[in-house]
Design a protein around this motif. Structure first.
Motif, mmCIF file in Angstrom:
data_model
loop_
_atom_site.group_PDB
_atom_site.id
_atom_site.type_symbol
_atom_site.label_atom_id
_atom_site.label_comp_id
_atom_site.label_asym_id
_atom_site.label_seq_id
_atom_site.Cartn_x
_atom_site.Cartn_y
_atom_site.Cartn_z
ATOM 1 N N GLU A 25 36.470 39.757 52.193
ATOM 2 C CA GLU A 25 35.121 40.312 52.261
ATOM 3 C C GLU A 25 34.474 40.283 50.882
ATOM 4 O OE1 GLU A 25 35.347 44.176 53.970
ATOM 5 O OE2 GLU A 25 35.967 43.441 55.957
ATOM 6 N N GLY A 26 33.146 40.114 50.882
ATOM 7 C CA GLY A 26 32.388 40.139 49.630
ATOM 8 C C GLY A 26 32.013 38.770 49.086
ATOM 9 N N LEU A 27 32.407 37.699 49.797
ATOM 10 C CA LEU A 27 32.095 36.354 49.304
ATOM 11 C C LEU A 27 30.625 36.028 49.510
ATOM 12 C CD1 LEU A 27 35.195 34.349 50.585
ATOM 13 C CD2 LEU A 27 34.753 35.158 48.267
ATOM 14 N N GLN A 28 30.050 35.301 48.542
ATOM 15 C CA GLN A 28 28.660 34.836 48.649
ATOM 16 C C GLN A 28 28.578 33.311 48.541
ATOM 17 O OE1 GLN A 28 26.754 37.095 45.499
ATOM 18 N NE2 GLN A 28 26.072 38.655 46.955
ATOM 19 N N ARG A 29 29.132 32.754 47.460
ATOM 20 C CA ARG A 29 29.084 31.304 47.267
ATOM 21 C C ARG A 29 30.441 30.645 47.461
ATOM 22 N NH1 ARG A 29 27.492 33.423 42.789
ATOM 23 N NH2 ARG A 29 29.190 32.415 41.670
ATOM 24 N N ILE A 30 31.484 31.371 47.147
ATOM 25 C CA ILE A 30 32.832 30.807 47.177
ATOM 26 C C ILE A 30 33.358 30.800 48.605
ATOM 27 C CG2 ILE A 30 35.197 31.093 46.335
ATOM 28 C CD1 ILE A 30 33.984 32.383 43.830
ATOM 29 N N THR A 34 39.030 28.866 49.305
ATOM 30 C CA THR A 34 39.359 28.920 47.884
ATOM 31 C C THR A 34 40.203 30.142 47.571
ATOM 32 O OG1 THR A 34 37.299 27.766 47.338
ATOM 33 C CG2 THR A 34 38.381 28.965 45.563
ATOM 34 N N VAL A 35 39.812 31.293 48.182
ATOM 35 C CA VAL A 35 40.580 32.525 47.972
ATOM 36 C C VAL A 35 41.984 32.366 48.543
ATOM 37 C CG1 VAL A 35 40.702 35.004 48.454
ATOM 38 C CG2 VAL A 35 38.486 33.909 48.009
ATOM 39 N N PHE A 36 42.084 31.842 49.776
ATOM 40 C CA PHE A 36 43.398 31.670 50.392
ATOM 41 C C PHE A 36 44.275 30.726 49.565
ATOM 42 C CE2 PHE A 36 41.100 32.603 54.570
ATOM 43 C CZ PHE A 36 41.486 33.939 54.552
ATOM 44 N N ASN A 37 43.631 29.737 48.924
ATOM 45 C CA ASN A 37 44.391 28.769 48.136
ATOM 46 C C ASN A 37 45.043 29.427 46.920
ATOM 47 O OD1 ASN A 37 45.197 26.026 47.458
ATOM 48 N ND2 ASN A 37 43.732 26.189 45.780
ATOM 49 N N TYR A 38 44.317 30.383 46.287
ATOM 50 C CA TYR A 38 44.856 31.045 45.100
ATOM 51 C C TYR A 38 45.690 32.280 45.436
ATOM 52 C CZ TYR A 38 41.947 28.134 42.066
ATOM 53 O OH TYR A 38 41.388 27.078 41.398
ATOM 54 N N LEU A 39 45.508 32.840 46.618
ATOM 55 C CA LEU A 39 46.212 34.067 47.002
ATOM 56 C C LEU A 39 47.681 33.749 47.276
ATOM 57 C CD1 LEU A 39 45.599 37.101 47.604
ATOM 58 C CD2 LEU A 39 45.465 36.436 50.025
ATOM 59 N N ALA A 54 50.744 40.835 41.843
ATOM 60 C CA ALA A 54 50.650 39.397 41.577
ATOM 61 C C ALA A 54 49.419 38.787 42.235
ATOM 62 C CB ALA A 54 51.920 38.690 42.061
ATOM 63 N N ALA A 55 49.082 39.263 43.451
ATOM 64 C CA ALA A 55 47.919 38.726 44.143
ATOM 65 C C ALA A 55 46.629 39.052 43.408
ATOM 66 C CB ALA A 55 47.874 39.274 45.568
ATOM 67 N N ILE A 56 46.509 40.320 42.967
ATOM 68 C CA ILE A 56 45.292 40.725 42.243
ATOM 69 C C ILE A 56 45.182 39.952 40.933
ATOM 70 C CG2 ILE A 56 44.190 42.653 41.053
ATOM 71 C CD1 ILE A 56 45.330 44.482 43.223
ATOM 72 N N ALA A 57 46.302 39.801 40.219
ATOM 73 C CA ALA A 57 46.276 39.081 38.946
ATOM 74 C C ALA A 57 45.897 37.618 39.155
ATOM 75 C CB ALA A 57 47.645 39.185 38.273
ATOM 76 N N ALA A 58 46.418 36.997 40.232
ATOM 77 C CA ALA A 58 46.122 35.590 40.489
ATOM 78 C C ALA A 58 44.643 35.360 40.759
ATOM 79 C CB ALA A 58 46.960 35.096 41.663
ATOM 80 N N LEU A 59 44.013 36.286 41.524
ATOM 81 C CA LEU A 59 42.586 36.124 41.829
ATOM 82 C C LEU A 59 41.723 36.390 40.605
ATOM 83 C CD1 LEU A 59 42.404 37.690 45.408
ATOM 84 C CD2 LEU A 59 42.473 35.284 44.762
ATOM 85 N N LYS A 61 42.619 35.760 37.609
ATOM 86 C CA LYS A 61 42.857 34.643 36.700
ATOM 87 C C LYS A 61 41.961 33.444 36.995
ATOM 88 C CE LYS A 61 46.667 31.954 34.751
ATOM 89 N NZ LYS A 61 48.130 31.652 34.853
ATOM 90 N N THR A 62 41.469 33.326 38.226
ATOM 91 C CA THR A 62 40.584 32.198 38.551
ATOM 92 C C THR A 62 39.289 32.243 37.773
ATOM 93 O OG1 THR A 62 39.502 33.364 40.390
ATOM 94 C CG2 THR A 62 41.523 32.119 40.889
#
Length: 757
Positions: A25-30, A34-39, A54-59, A61-62
């Motif tokens: 939730e909260g996506l506008q342009r992305i 893309t989120v699933f790919n980095y999550l 780790a999940a929060i840090a990975a997102l 980091k993008t």
């Protein structure tokens, strides 16, 4: 519903659960993908405190998000994100020294560009990068202000306001610690200096950290070339005044003592006879130590090995220093490495030129032992084709094959094939209309096909020509030309006559060596002369004696030696040309013309080149023709001979004619020229334009006159030459140095579409 946050105080509340679904939730342009790919968490995984962090840090980091939260709704993992805004526009104002396009390009390399995600941490880096660019140009008073304006749809506009300030000038350079050499002598080794008369052009009074480092190296070379082996630069201080207008540079040095060479030896694996290698060493016992001589000797030895296939030979001159006696002995240790041969010669960048055209110019062959001199010669030959703006050659080793290298040749093509209809100008012929189809590299074959028509008030010329530079495989060239010319000299401020010439010719060129060539040609010409009542007396007398219509067969012979590094704007090398034009006996006219010219280019620095040129011409009749036909006379004056004087205005006049002040030309000519060549200010890397300061001299002598060099005319001035998209353009301004009464001078002269002199 339980939220999982990164801080440890909240992370303690996390309970493990099996993730059966993930919602973003909260996506506008992305895109969600893309989120699933980095999550790092997938459906079916068990969520724990560790992988939540780790999940929060990975997102984060993008760099795409300002905020990331994880929430649980039953067995559904909800990822709440807040996107960073995107950059809608970047505007830069106040820039004059550096164009906006260059600045935007450098910002893009930092990650700040239109359409990219905005990261506020880049603003400081942006300002530092812009300041660095301005500092490199001597503008230390630059002030940069960045404003970020939020826009709708989560975008921002960035405005960068630049106050460039004045250029900071070097006010003083002080050298401390020198006793042997005076400050004035040492400062001559520096490119940087305090302001001089020409600093507006050279910009040598603008401080540059890189240039100071280069100047310090020049200073070190100066001392070490004078024998001061232990010379050191102890420290360098650069200070700037509070108003950032002036810079002071202080260099502290220790000169040390002068060293003498006591012995020179060779070590390592010599391969070649020691006596042969010793001849390459210019350093001798008893000489004062010179770093340059050591470097040059090492290079000559290295090149000797390189010419026999040892592409990676290493020559290291190791000193044995005796500081007590002030002496040094050198041993040149040689590691030849493995002998290598060339696996492949590869070409790139030749989009319109066939590989064959480049390959036949290569002197380094595939399957042969590598040769440094052949590689260098190949590069020169490719440059001299005239098809390329730049030629680069690399010699990478072949991976897994230590005895092989590849030759990678990359070229940048210039436009040489063209259809043209336009207007040109020369001070000799005035305005001219030109229409041409000129294929200097026809269909990429290297052959030249040209059809041209020029029309001016003086000349009308139609020419069809064909040149095959490799008529035979061993490099013999062939040319065929069909031409028609009409010359009306009444419009050229010379004695009046009209000459119509139609001809057909064939020629052959033969290379003797890499630098020498011969050429031979045979042509038939029909010449039809007309002299008006108010025309030239010399022309009238010639027609009365020899008739108005002539048919001749003529031969041409030529010899050339050319070592120039470029056919358009040379910087080094020499060129000599000798030619003869002789009509065959038995024709209507029997005459000959001989010409010789020599020029030399000496590189003074990376930017400045000195040129010397001289030419001699002589012609006469033989057999039944008593003199050289007047329409074959030589002329002087104008942009192609002696600038500062009107075209064709120097030399004998038409004595006894209607206007005895008009020149008629002569059967002998002497021309000299010297020039200092340098790049256009601020465009040192531009290979299409150049400036020069010159002195020209010359004179034409008529039948029966002695060649009196005291009669020669001289002029000095400056010129601008540009190989423009519409053809060669040249503008010169010259002032005569010894003009006499009756000489016709012309300070400004301009040519377009004419070859450079």
């Amino acid at each position: 519903m339980l939220a999982f946050l990164l801080p440890a105080s909240l992370a303690q509340a996390i309970e493990n659960f099996l993730v059966k679904d993930i919602r973003v939730e909260g996506l506008q342009r992305i895109a969600p993908g893309t989120v699933f790919n980095y999550l790092p968490i997938k459906v079916g995984d068990s969520l724990s405190e560790l992988n939540a962090r780790a999940a929060i840090a990975a997102l984060f980091k993008t760099g795409f998000f300002q905020d990331v939260r994880l929430e649980r709704s039953g067995n559904v993992l909800i990822v709440h994100v807040t996107e960073r805004p995107s950059v809608d526009s970047i505007k830069i104002s106040g820039t004059k020294e550096i164009d906006e396009k260059t600045l935007l390009s450098s910002l893009k390399e930092l990650g700040l560009a239109e359409g990219l995600v905005f990261n506020s941490s880049l603003l400081d880096k942006t300002e530092q990068e812009l300041k660095r660019q301005y500092f490199s140009r001597g503008r230390y008073a630059v002030n940069i202000k960045t404003t970020v304006t939020p826009l709708e749809r989560n975008r921002v506009g960035i405005h960068i306001d630049v106050a460039e300030g004045e250029v900071t000038k070097i006010h003083g350079i002080t050298i401390v610690g020198n006793r042997i050499f005076k400050d004035s002598e040492l400062l001559k080794t520096f490119s940087l200096s305090t302001s001089t008369l020409f600093s507006f052009y050279t910009k040598n009074d603008q401080y540059s950290k890189q240039q100071l480092a280069a100047d310090l190296e020049s200073l070190r070379n100066f001392y070490q070339n004078q024998g001061y082996l232990d010379f050191t630069i102890d420290s360098t201080q650069v200070s700037i005044t509070p108003d950032k207008q002036d810079i002071y540079v202080t260099v502290n040095l220790t000169e040390g003592r002068k060293y003498t060479v006591t012995d020179v030896k060779l070590g390592g694996k010599l391969i070649f006879p020691e006596m042969e290698l010793r001849k390459l060493i210019s350093v001798k016992t008893g000489d004062v130590f010179s770093r340059q001589e050591i470097t040059d000797s090492s290079k000559r030895i290295n090149d000797r090995f390189g010419n026999d296939g040892y592409a990676f030979a290493n020559v290291n001159a190791v000193p044995e220093i005796n500081r007590e006696n002030g002496t040094v002995a050198f041993t040149f240790f040689i590691d030849p490495g493995q002998r290598v041969y060339v696996r492949r010669v590869n070409f790139s960048g030749n989009l319109s030129t066939n590989d064959e055209v480049l390959r036949r110019e290569m002197r380094q062959m595939e399957g042969a032992w590598f040769s440094t001199s052949k590689v260098q010669r190949s590069r020169v030959r490719l440059q001299r084709l005239g098809f390329f703006e730049d030629v680069n050659i690399e010699t990478p080793p072949v991976t897994g094959s230590p005895d092989q290298v590849d030759i990678n040749v990359s070229v940048k093509e210039r436009l040489v094939n063209n259809f043209m209809f336009g207007v040109g100008y020369s001070d000799a012929d005035g305005a001219l209309i030109n229409a041409s189809m000129n294929f200097k590299n026809f269909l990429g074959t290297g052959k030249e096909v040209a059809l041209s028509a020029d029309n001016s008030s003086v000349n009308r010329h139609i020419n069809l020509s064909y040149i095959d530079p490799y008529y035979t495989a061993d490099g013999i060239s062939r040319s065929i030309s069909l031409y028609s010319t009409r010359t009306d000299t009444s419009a050229a401020d010379t004695a009046a006559y009209i000459a119509n010439t139609d001809g057909l010719g064939v020629g052959f060129g033969m290379p003797i060596s890499e630098d020498h060539s011969l050429n031979f040609g045979l042509a038939y010409e029909k010449i039809d002369l007309f002299v008006p009542v108010t025309g030239s007396k010399v022309a009238s007398d010639f027609v009365a004696e020899n008739g108005a219509v002539s048919n001749v067969f003529k031969t041409t012979f030529g010899w050339a030696r050319d070592t120039l590094d470029s056919p358009i704007f040379p910087n080094s090398g020499t060129q000599q040309r000798a030619s003869a034009e002789v009509t065959l006996p038995g024709g209507d006219l029997e005459y000959f013309r001989l010409s010789y010219s020599a020029s030399a280019y000496f590189p003074l620095t990376k930017s400045f080149t000195y040129k010397l040129k001289a030419s001699l011409d002589y012609g006469d009749g033989y057999g039944d023709t008593l003199t050289l036909p007047f329409y074959k006379y030589f002329y002087a004056g104008g942009s192609n001979s002696v600038r500062g004087y009107r075209s064709r205005s120097l030399g004998p006049t038409d004595i006894g004619g209607p206007d005895p002040t008009l020149t008629i030309g002569g059967d002998r000519r002497v021309l000299v020229n010297t020039e200092l060549l340098f790049p256009f200010p601020g465009m040192a890397d531009n290979k299409a334009m150049r400036l020069s300061a010159f002195v020209d001299g010359g004179m034409v002598y008529g039948t029966g006159q002695d060649i009196d060099l005291g009669e020669m005319r001289y002029a000095a001035g400056a010129a601008f030459n540009w190989f423009s998209p519409i053809g060669p353009l040249s503008i010169s301004y010259a002032l005569p140095l010894n003009d006499q009464t009756g000489d016709r001078t012309e300070s400004v002269q301009f040519t377009l579409g004419q070859s450079f002199r």
